[in-house]
Design an enzyme around this catalytic site. Sequence first.
Site, short mmCIF file in Angstrom:
data_model
loop_
_atom_site.label_atom_id
_atom_site.label_comp_id
_atom_site.label_asym_id
_atom_site.label_seq_id
_atom_site.Cartn_x
_atom_site.Cartn_y
_atom_site.Cartn_z
CG ASP A 86 -1.72 -1.25 1.37
OD1 ASP A 86 -3.07 -0.92 1.66
OD2 ASP A 86 -1.15 -2.38 1.54
CD GLU A 108 -6.81 3.03 2.33
OE1 GLU A 108 -6.91 2.53 1.50
OE2 GLU A 108 -6.97 2.53 3.55
CG ASP A 112 -7.92 2.35 -1.85
OD1 ASP A 112 -6.66 1.99 -1.39
OD2 ASP A 112 -9.21 2.20 -1.48
CB ILE A 132 -3.64 -1.97 -1.88
CG1 ILE A 132 -2.16 -2.12 -2.39
CG2 ILE A 132 -4.39 -3.39 -1.78
CD1 ILE A 132 -1.35 -3.20 -1.98
CG ASP A 133 -10.51 -0.56 -2.81
OD1 ASP A 133 -10.63 -0.52 -1.59
OD2 ASP A 133 -11.55 -0.89 -3.51
CB THR A 177 -5.47 -3.93 2.66
OG1 THR A 177 -5.43 -2.68 1.85
CG2 THR A 177 -3.98 -4.20 3.09
CG ASP A 188 -12.51 2.75 -0.13
OD1 ASP A 188 -11.69 1.99 -0.55
OD2 ASP A 188 -12.72 2.89 1.11
N1 LIG Z 1 -16.76 -0.73 8.37
C1 LIG Z 1 -16.87 -0.56 6.86
N2 LIG Z 1 -17.81 -0.30 6.19
C2 LIG Z 1 -17.55 -0.26 5.01
N3 LIG Z 1 -16.35 -0.17 4.40
C3 LIG Z 1 -15.25 -0.30 5.19
C4 LIG Z 1 -15.24 -0.22 6.43
N4 LIG Z 1 -13.95 -0.54 6.99
C5 LIG Z 1 -13.26 -0.54 5.90
N5 LIG Z 1 -14.10 -0.28 4.78
C6 LIG Z 1 -13.51 0.10 3.41
O1 LIG Z 1 -13.63 -1.07 2.51
C7 LIG Z 1 -12.84 -1.16 1.93
C8 LIG Z 1 -12.70 -2.70 1.19
O2 LIG Z 1 -13.58 -2.74 -0.11
P1 LIG Z 1 -14.82 -3.85 0.20
O3 LIG Z 1 -15.63 -3.64 1.29
O4 LIG Z 1 -15.55 -3.35 -1.26
O5 LIG Z 1 -14.22 -4.99 -0.30
S1 LIG Z 1 -14.04 -6.04 0.98
O6 LIG Z 1 -14.42 -5.76 2.19
O7 LIG Z 1 -12.33 -6.47 0.97
O8 LIG Z 1 -14.48 -7.41 0.43
C9 LIG Z 1 -11.38 -0.71 2.43
O9 LIG Z 1 -10.57 -0.28 1.46
P2 LIG Z 1 -8.97 -0.73 1.66
O10 LIG Z 1 -8.64 -0.04 3.13
O11 LIG Z 1 -8.29 0.17 0.66
O12 LIG Z 1 -8.65 -1.90 1.69
C10 LIG Z 1 -11.91 0.18 3.31
O13 LIG Z 1 -11.76 1.45 2.96
MG LIG Z 2 -10.11 0.99 -0.18
MG LIG Z 3 -7.22 0.48 4.02
MG LIG Z 4 -6.40 1.00 0.48
#
Ligand SMILES: Nc1ncnc2c1ncn2[C@@H]1O[C@H](COP(=O)(O)OS(=O)(=O)O)[C@@H](OP(=O)(O)O)[C@H]1O
Ligand SMILES: [Mg+2]
Ligand SMILES: [Mg+2]
Ligand SMILES: [Mg+2]
Length: 356
Positions: free
Chosen positions: A47, A70, A136, A138-139, A141, A297
């Site tokens: 990331d 991020e 982002d 790494i979306d 993670t 995101d």
């Molecule tokens: N509580 C809560 N509710 C909703 N969303 C949240 C929550 N916590 C985190 N995040 C964010 O979700 C990003 C990951 O995307 P997804 O939820 O679509 O994918 S998955 O959960 O990995 O299946 C993830 O993005 P990354 O941190 O870039 O991985 C988070 O920003």
């Molecule tokens: Mg993300």
């Molecule tokens: Mg994250």
């Molecule tokens: Mg991310």
Amino acid sequence: MTSPYAKELEVAQLAVQRAALLTKRVFHEKAKGTVSKDDKSPVTVGDFGAQALIISALQANFPADEIVAEEESAQLRADPSLRDQIWEHVRSTRLDDAASEEAVLGGAVKDAEAMLDLIGQGNSQGGARGRIWAIDPIDGTKGFLRGGQYAVCLALMVDGDVKVGVLGCPNLPVNDSAALTADIGANQTDDEGRGVIFSAVIGQGATSRPLGSGALAKGQKISMKPITDLSSASFCESVEAGHSNQSESAQIAQKLGITKPSVRMDSQAKYGSIARGAGDIYLRLPTSKTYQEKIWDHAAGDLIVREAGGQVTDTTGSRLDFSVGRTLASNRGVIAAPAAIHSQVIKVVQEVLGQK
Ligand SMILES: Nc1ncnc2c1ncn2[C@@H]1O[C@H](COP(=O)(O)OS(=O)(=O)O)[C@@H](OP(=O)(O)O)[C@H]1O
Ligand SMILES: [Mg+2]
Ligand SMILES: [Mg+2]
Ligand SMILES: [Mg+2]
């Protein structure tokens, strides 16, 4: 005359491609340098490194633009060993195409200190004025760590409106039609035949192309699946139960006559997949009253889906509002679907959520 945002699109695609070379290396390493952030969510060497490389490319080309990213650099300044691991990747990750690397992306980052400065440059507060990039690195993670899907995400907003969106998805199939039948939700890797970049410019449609590692491959237009009968459709949802309410989505599916199980996939790979017809409806239902969705995101995926013929709204049917800061502050949920069926889905979402 070149088309609007041609330069921004080229830089964004190459920056995402280079950052994905770095994340792919980390993906295959056993130790990914994972640390926990203040909100308990994970962040890795991948990331931080990808964010440094993308910001370096943006600053070389558009020094006046603001950046909302991020990750933060504070934690790294207190952890020289982690910093050095990241620097090793940032230092050595180059596009195969030397001309693009130097002339377009501005070449190498000077040293580890410059890298930390770059990571810290993504601290804009966002807003409704001017040119702001959302990153982002790494979306998904958690998906990245689990061996699932993840995406390298970059979008340009001008006066609060998304104009350019790019998603690099190393673990999705390259081929749009193969992806229609592939099991896109299962554990994935970046073997032969995988790695795709989705991109869109406002008013110019959406495309996909192989992710590659050199000069950009030719893109092809993508479009959403022309669904008329919801009984053959399925939802594309988060893997993490904490990110979207799965029991409500099951009730909504039932009311819509959807019988297929949801495809569960991490990250904005969901937006890219439905935009190319390898999935039908993106559904994200709030799980908490306090979590605020982040602009990074959703920004790129929102434009890519809309340019592929879809509509993206919250559960009230309003467009996502990227103009209010680093988060989508008052947003409740996300529904992205082909334009022809979007209002039908919203109606049932509201019925189910309204019952509570
Ligand atoms: N509580 C809560 N509710 C909703 N969303 C949240 C929550 N916590 C985190 N995040 C964010 O979700 C990003 C990951 O995307 P997804 O939820 O679509 O994918 S998955 O959960 O990995 O299946 C993830 O993005 P990354 O941190 O870039 O991985 C988070 O920003
Ligand atoms: Mg993300
Ligand atoms: Mg994250
Ligand atoms: Mg991310």
